[in-house]
Scaffold this motif. Sequence first.
Motif, PDB file in Angstrom:
ATOM      1  N   ARG A 229      41.905  34.350 -24.263  1.00 20.60           N
ATOM      2  CA  ARG A 229      40.808  34.926 -23.051  1.00 20.60           C
ATOM      3  C   ARG A 229      40.793  33.500 -22.208  1.00 20.60           C
ATOM      4  O   ARG A 229      40.404  32.479 -22.720  1.00 20.60           O
ATOM      5  CB  ARG A 229      39.630  35.345 -23.631  1.00 20.60           C
ATOM      6  CG  ARG A 229      39.033  36.066 -22.392  1.00 20.60           C
ATOM      7  CD  ARG A 229      37.574  36.829 -22.764  1.00 20.60           C
ATOM      8  NE  ARG A 229      37.173  37.407 -21.759  1.00 20.60           N
ATOM      9  CZ  ARG A 229      37.255  38.736 -21.478  1.00 20.60           C
ATOM     10  NH1 ARG A 229      38.024  39.578 -22.526  1.00 20.60           N
ATOM     11  NH2 ARG A 229      36.783  39.496 -20.547  1.00 20.60           N
ATOM     12  N   LEU A 230      41.232  33.790 -20.998  1.00 22.09           N
ATOM     13  CA  LEU A 230      40.675  32.677 -20.076  1.00 22.09           C
ATOM     14  C   LEU A 230      39.477  33.057 -19.290  1.00 22.09           C
ATOM     15  O   LEU A 230      38.720  33.870 -19.604  1.00 22.09           O
ATOM     16  CB  LEU A 230      41.978  32.622 -19.052  1.00 22.09           C
ATOM     17  CG  LEU A 230      43.457  32.962 -19.536  1.00 22.09           C
ATOM     18  CD1 LEU A 230      44.247  32.861 -18.388  1.00 22.09           C
ATOM     19  CD2 LEU A 230      43.691  31.257 -20.000  1.00 22.09           C
ATOM     20  N   ASN A 231      38.983  31.752 -18.550  1.00 19.30           N
ATOM     21  CA  ASN A 231      37.889  31.862 -17.769  1.00 19.30           C
ATOM     22  C   ASN A 231      37.799  32.978 -16.877  1.00 19.30           C
ATOM     23  O   ASN A 231      39.217  33.408 -16.062  1.00 19.30           O
ATOM     24  CB  ASN A 231      37.729  30.649 -17.020  1.00 19.30           C
ATOM     25  CG  ASN A 231      36.186  30.370 -16.237  1.00 19.30           C
ATOM     26  OD1 ASN A 231      36.037  31.189 -15.436  1.00 19.30           O
ATOM     27  ND2 ASN A 231      35.694  29.300 -16.440  1.00 19.30           N
ATOM     28  N   GLN A 232      36.761  33.688 -16.584  1.00 20.84           N
ATOM     29  CA  GLN A 232      36.940  34.894 -15.653  1.00 20.84           C
ATOM     30  C   GLN A 232      37.284  34.738 -14.379  1.00 20.84           C
ATOM     31  O   GLN A 232      37.800  35.486 -13.835  1.00 20.84           O
ATOM     32  CB  GLN A 232      35.419  35.799 -15.939  1.00 20.84           C
ATOM     33  CG  GLN A 232      35.496  37.035 -15.309  1.00 20.84           C
ATOM     34  CD  GLN A 232      36.494  38.256 -16.062  1.00 20.84           C
ATOM     35  OE1 GLN A 232      36.415  37.854 -17.554  1.00 20.84           O
ATOM     36  NE2 GLN A 232      36.918  39.086 -15.783  1.00 20.84           N
ATOM     37  N   SER A 233      36.912  33.550 -13.837  1.00 21.17           N
ATOM     38  CA  SER A 233      37.305  33.071 -12.390  1.00 21.17           C
ATOM     39  C   SER A 233      38.683  33.286 -12.227  1.00 21.17           C
ATOM     40  O   SER A 233      39.367  33.495 -11.398  1.00 21.17           O
ATOM     41  CB  SER A 233      36.635  31.832 -12.017  1.00 21.17           C
ATOM     42  OG  SER A 233      37.098  30.696 -12.861  1.00 21.17           O
ATOM     43  N   ILE A 234      39.436  32.781 -13.272  1.00 23.84           N
ATOM     44  CA  ILE A 234      40.983  32.649 -13.337  1.00 23.84           C
ATOM     45  C   ILE A 234      41.723  33.948 -13.252  1.00 23.84           C
ATOM     46  O   ILE A 234      42.441  34.315 -12.296  1.00 23.84           O
ATOM     47  CB  ILE A 234      41.517  31.876 -14.579  1.00 23.84           C
ATOM     48  CG1 ILE A 234      41.061  30.588 -14.572  1.00 23.84           C
ATOM     49  CG2 ILE A 234      43.140  32.145 -14.762  1.00 23.84           C
ATOM     50  CD1 ILE A 234      41.526  29.758 -15.699  1.00 23.84           C
ATOM     51  N   TYR A 235      40.899  34.892 -13.841  1.00 23.00           N
ATOM     52  CA  TYR A 235      41.395  36.472 -13.808  1.00 23.00           C
ATOM     53  C   TYR A 235      41.233  36.841 -12.470  1.00 23.00           C
ATOM     54  O   TYR A 235      41.812  37.679 -11.770  1.00 23.00           O
ATOM     55  CB  TYR A 235      40.794  37.411 -14.830  1.00 23.00           C
ATOM     56  CG  TYR A 235      41.145  37.014 -16.251  1.00 23.00           C
ATOM     57  CD1 TYR A 235      42.592  37.535 -16.736  1.00 23.00           C
ATOM     58  CD2 TYR A 235      40.539  36.325 -17.104  1.00 23.00           C
ATOM     59  CE1 TYR A 235      42.972  37.249 -17.970  1.00 23.00           C
ATOM     60  CE2 TYR A 235      40.683  36.327 -18.421  1.00 23.00           C
ATOM     61  CZ  TYR A 235      42.046  36.486 -18.908  1.00 23.00           C
ATOM     62  OH  TYR A 235      42.426  36.553 -20.198  1.00 23.00           O
TER      63      TYR A 235
ATOM     64  N   SER B 115      43.319  41.251 -25.382  1.00 20.71           N
ATOM     65  CA  SER B 115      45.049  41.391 -25.270  1.00 20.71           C
ATOM     66  C   SER B 115      45.196  42.312 -24.125  1.00 20.71           C
ATOM     67  O   SER B 115      46.238  42.262 -23.411  1.00 20.71           O
ATOM     68  CB  SER B 115      45.207  42.008 -26.584  1.00 20.71           C
ATOM     69  OG  SER B 115      44.949  41.150 -27.394  1.00 20.71           O
ATOM     70  N   TYR B 116      44.294  43.434 -23.951  1.00 21.14           N
ATOM     71  CA  TYR B 116      44.722  44.389 -22.979  1.00 21.14           C
ATOM     72  C   TYR B 116      44.499  44.137 -21.581  1.00 21.14           C
ATOM     73  O   TYR B 116      44.970  44.060 -20.474  1.00 21.14           O
ATOM     74  CB  TYR B 116      43.844  45.686 -23.021  1.00 21.14           C
ATOM     75  CG  TYR B 116      44.236  46.745 -24.080  1.00 21.14           C
ATOM     76  CD1 TYR B 116      45.692  47.301 -23.795  1.00 21.14           C
ATOM     77  CD2 TYR B 116      43.887  46.691 -25.331  1.00 21.14           C
ATOM     78  CE1 TYR B 116      46.208  48.106 -24.823  1.00 21.14           C
ATOM     79  CE2 TYR B 116      44.522  47.447 -26.339  1.00 21.14           C
ATOM     80  CZ  TYR B 116      45.634  48.270 -26.110  1.00 21.14           C
ATOM     81  OH  TYR B 116      46.014  49.000 -26.991  1.00 21.14           O
ATOM     82  N   LEU B 117      43.370  42.916 -21.391  1.00 22.33           N
ATOM     83  CA  LEU B 117      43.130  42.208 -20.160  1.00 22.33           C
ATOM     84  C   LEU B 117      44.247  41.288 -19.609  1.00 22.33           C
ATOM     85  O   LEU B 117      44.768  41.391 -18.606  1.00 22.33           O
ATOM     86  CB  LEU B 117      41.923  41.368 -20.344  1.00 22.33           C
ATOM     87  CG  LEU B 117      41.484  40.558 -19.082  1.00 22.33           C
ATOM     88  CD1 LEU B 117      41.021  41.233 -17.916  1.00 22.33           C
ATOM     89  CD2 LEU B 117      40.334  39.497 -19.467  1.00 22.33           C
ATOM     90  N   ASN B 118      44.748  40.387 -20.571  1.00 29.05           N
ATOM     91  CA  ASN B 118      45.991  39.749 -20.454  1.00 29.05           C
ATOM     92  C   ASN B 118      47.225  40.640 -20.139  1.00 29.05           C
ATOM     93  O   ASN B 118      48.069  40.042 -19.189  1.00 29.05           O
ATOM     94  CB  ASN B 118      46.236  38.966 -21.493  1.00 29.05           C
ATOM     95  CG  ASN B 118      45.166  37.737 -21.690  1.00 29.05           C
ATOM     96  OD1 ASN B 118      44.731  37.341 -20.600  1.00 29.05           O
ATOM     97  ND2 ASN B 118      45.181  37.182 -22.942  1.00 29.05           N
ATOM     98  N   CYS B 119      47.476  41.665 -20.607  1.00 29.00           N
ATOM     99  CA  CYS B 119      48.716  42.505 -20.566  1.00 29.00           C
ATOM    100  C   CYS B 119      48.232  43.129 -19.088  1.00 29.00           C
ATOM    101  O   CYS B 119      49.520  43.122 -18.514  1.00 29.00           O
ATOM    102  CB  CYS B 119      48.342  43.746 -21.662  1.00 29.00           C
ATOM    103  SG  CYS B 119      49.792  44.922 -21.541  1.00 29.00           S
ATOM    104  N   GLY B 120      47.449  43.601 -18.749  1.00 27.23           N
ATOM    105  CA  GLY B 120      47.163  44.287 -17.407  1.00 27.23           C
ATOM    106  C   GLY B 120      47.326  43.260 -16.294  1.00 27.23           C
ATOM    107  O   GLY B 120      48.040  43.604 -15.305  1.00 27.23           O
TER     108      GLY B 120
END
Length: 188
Positions: free
Chosen positions: A103-109, A165-170
């Motif tokens: 999981r990355l920092n939320q600001s990166i997402y 995992s789903y966050l990165n996938c999406g």
Amino acid sequence: MINKFAVKLTGYIESNSKLNKLEELEQIQYAITTILNEFFKIMILIILFSIIGKLNYLLFSMIILLSIRLFSGGPHARTLLSCLLWTILFFILTSIIAPLLPRLNQSIYYGLGLLSLVVIIVQAPYPNPIRPIKKKKRKQYLKILAISFSIFWTYIILFHINNSSYLNCGISTILLHSSQLIYTKKEV
């Protein structure tokens, strides 16, 4: 094989309907071929990712991609085999590799989501050279739908998915799709 079947099916439609304009029949044959090709690719993907044990990520990524790409368009491969290979590569990146990332920092997402949205706003719809978008009103309609689905999925992914995992996938699905809209030559 798929093309031959599409030709036979189009011939059947021609002989059993009142359609006889060459342009209409070509459009019907193109639509049949496209549907059969997509069905074939989806079946191969489902079988492959079921064997690998990543079907859940594939389906999640596929739903996001299809709902955006349908309206935003994108580049097309010249053959079914090259399309299948590029599609497998796309889903390997989004459905196997991306879910493994931490999981990355939320600001990166947020930044990746915003970047993807900006690209889709600027570049969509990407026309298919075989089936160009001729009417300005249709182009605007497709752009609005592409932007709307992109916003919808970005919102869902960023604010309602806690599983990394789903966050990165999406987010990788939207990011990879939008990057395809940048790095390909647009036919005007």
